[in-house]
Scaffold this motif. Sequence first.
Motif, mmCIF file in Angstrom:
data_model
loop_
_atom_site.group_PDB
_atom_site.id
_atom_site.type_symbol
_atom_site.label_atom_id
_atom_site.label_comp_id
_atom_site.label_asym_id
_atom_site.label_seq_id
_atom_site.Cartn_x
_atom_site.Cartn_y
_atom_site.Cartn_z
ATOM 1 N N HIS A 124 0.837 -1.196 0.000
ATOM 2 C CA HIS A 124 0.000 0.000 0.000
ATOM 3 C C HIS A 124 0.875 1.251 0.000
ATOM 4 O O HIS A 124 1.942 1.294 0.613
ATOM 5 C CB HIS A 124 -0.896 0.018 1.245
ATOM 6 N N ASP A 175 -3.374 6.243 -1.064
ATOM 7 C CA ASP A 175 -4.650 5.729 -1.567
ATOM 8 C C ASP A 175 -4.458 4.660 -2.632
ATOM 9 O O ASP A 175 -5.442 4.144 -3.166
ATOM 10 C CB ASP A 175 -5.489 6.879 -2.156
ATOM 11 N N GLY A 176 -3.213 4.353 -2.974
ATOM 12 C CA GLY A 176 -2.961 3.394 -4.037
ATOM 13 C C GLY A 176 -1.993 2.311 -3.620
ATOM 14 O O GLY A 176 -1.905 1.930 -2.443
ATOM 15 N N GLU A 219 0.069 5.575 -12.326
ATOM 16 C CA GLU A 219 0.436 6.938 -11.952
ATOM 17 C C GLU A 219 1.476 7.535 -12.895
ATOM 18 O O GLU A 219 1.589 8.759 -13.006
ATOM 19 C CB GLU A 219 0.955 6.973 -10.511
ATOM 20 N N ARG A 261 -3.387 3.050 -8.955
ATOM 21 C CA ARG A 261 -4.617 3.036 -8.165
ATOM 22 C C ARG A 261 -5.539 1.978 -8.746
ATOM 23 O O ARG A 261 -5.843 2.011 -9.950
ATOM 24 C CB ARG A 261 -5.291 4.409 -8.202
ATOM 25 N N GLN A 309 -9.125 0.616 -8.748
ATOM 26 C CA GLN A 309 -10.472 1.017 -8.366
ATOM 27 C C GLN A 309 -11.447 -0.151 -8.347
ATOM 28 O O GLN A 309 -12.401 -0.147 -7.571
ATOM 29 C CB GLN A 309 -10.980 2.101 -9.317
#
Length: 519
Positions: free
Chosen positions: A396, A399-400, A431, A499, A501
Motif C-alpha cells: 500500500h 490511496d494506491g 500513476e 490506483r 479502483q
Amino acid sequence: MLPRRRSFRMLLATLLGLAVLPLLNGWLVTPPPGTACCSVDRWFSSEPLLRAASAVLYRVGISVAPHQVVVGRDGWLYLGDEQSASLTTHRRAGRASDIRLGQSYGEGARRWDAYLRSRGVQAFRILVAPDKETVYPGHLPQWALPPSAPGVADTLLAHTGTDLFVDSREVLGRAATTAPSPLFYRHDTHWNPLGASHAFAALERSLRADLPYEVWPSADERRLLRLRPRAGGDLADSLRLGAWLTDTEPVLAVSEQLGTRVHRRYASSDQLDPTRVADSRVIPTFPVETHHDQALNTRRVLWLTDSFGKGMDDLMHRSFGQVVTLHWRDVHKHGGQLVRLIDEVRPELLIVTVVERALATPAFASVLQYPPGMATGEPDASLHKAELLEMSGVEHQGDGFRTTSGVASLTFRLARPVAGAGGLSLRLICEDRSAALPVQVFWRGAHQPRFHRDQSVRWLHVGAQSSLDRLTTADGRPAEEMQVLRLDLRGQGHCREFRLQELALRSASAAAETGERPR
C-alpha cells in the motif's frame, strides 16, 4: 639428459610461437578503434590461431562453436541452438502444446485486429518468414534433417484459424527450385533481397482484399539485375571467418531506382546513418521513422519486425511514404510503446514480420497473447466486485499501491461463488501514465487448492479501464465456479505506482440481459 632435451624443445617451441604471434596479429587481425598500439592484447592475441583452426575444421564440416553454428553440406552454415533452440525445434514434430499455442495466437490476432480497426487501421497482417532450414533442408547435415511429420511451425500455423497470418514458407520453398540465385545467404541466418521479394509478393496478395486500390512495385522493379560479392554474414562471424568467407548479394532493380530516403529516430530530428539502418546485425531499440517522397502510396505504416525485415526494406519503402519501424519484442516497453505509437502515428496499415524460429518463443507470444481489452462504460450494478485478500510484490502507498518486485500480484475473493462468468472488468490507473499494461487474471473455486494457467486469461489493459466479455479455460470451455481471483501485473519496470479502483466479474445471465456479444 633426455628430459632436459624435451624441456628445451618445449621451451624453444613456446618462444617460437610467441615470436610468430605478433606477426600473425599484425597481418590477420584488425584492431578495434581505440586499441593501444603496443599492448599485449594487441600483439599476443590467440585470435589468429583460433581463426586458423576454425578455417581448417570448417573445411571438414566441423564447427568450433556448435551451439551457435552448424556446418552443413557444400559449406552452407545454419543456426545452432543458441537462439530460440532453433535446431532442436526444427528436429521435432508438432505437439498438443503447439496446437494450443496456435489457437491462442489466432484468438489474440483476431482481438488485435478488432482493436486496430477501432483505431482506424485498415489492415493488419502477420508475415511469417521461413528459417533457412525450411527452404534449404538439402544442405543440412544428415543428423539435423527435420522430421517427416508436421513440425512445430506447421502445427502452430495450421490451428490459428485466421487469414491474418501470411505464411511465406511454402512460397519461398517453391521459388527456391527455380530461382536464378539462392534466396538465403550461405553464411548468414537471413534471407537476401531476392528471397524477401517473394515474401513481399505473398503479403501483397493478402492485402489486396483490404486495400484494393493500392499501387504496388511492378514486376520490372523486382527484377534481378546482378549479383555482387559480399563478406560472410553473422554465422561466418561466429566462426571467426567473416572476412574469409564470401557470399553473393542479389541486387534488385527497385534498390537502384529507389531514390533518397530519410531515416530518423521517431519523434526526433536526428537523422540516422542509412548504412546502419540497413544492416541486419544492427537492431535499434527505439522506433525508426522513414520518409520516402517517391513512394507509390502515401499511407502511414507501423511495421513491427525483427531482423528479417531488413531484406524487404526497399520494397516496403517503395510502397509506402511513411514507415515507422519497431522490433516486436519492444511493444510493451516504456509503458506500452505500441499503443502509444498507434495513437500518435495513426497508421493505416500495421504489419508484423516474424521469423519462423521465433514463433513459439515467449518473447513473440507476449505480443499476441496480450491483446487489448475493450474499454468499459459506466459502472455496472450487476458486477460481482472482488475484495482484496492478499498481495505479493505489492504494498500500500497512500490511496494506491506500489510494486516492490518484478513479479507483482494481488489476490481477491468474491463474496459468493460465480459460475460461468460472462465477463470481467478492470479499473486500474497507472500513476506514470503508462499507455498500456500487460495483465493476467487467474481464477479458482473456493475449494480448489491452487491456481492453474489453464484457468487464466491475459490481455493488455489500455488506459484506465478495460473489460473482457467472455471467460473460458485454455481448451475453450466456459469458466466454471469462480470465487478467488489473482491479478498479475507485468509492467516491465513501468506502472510501479497505481490506483486499483475495481476488479469485478459479470455473471453470464447479466451479460445476456445486456445483449453483449463475445469479443
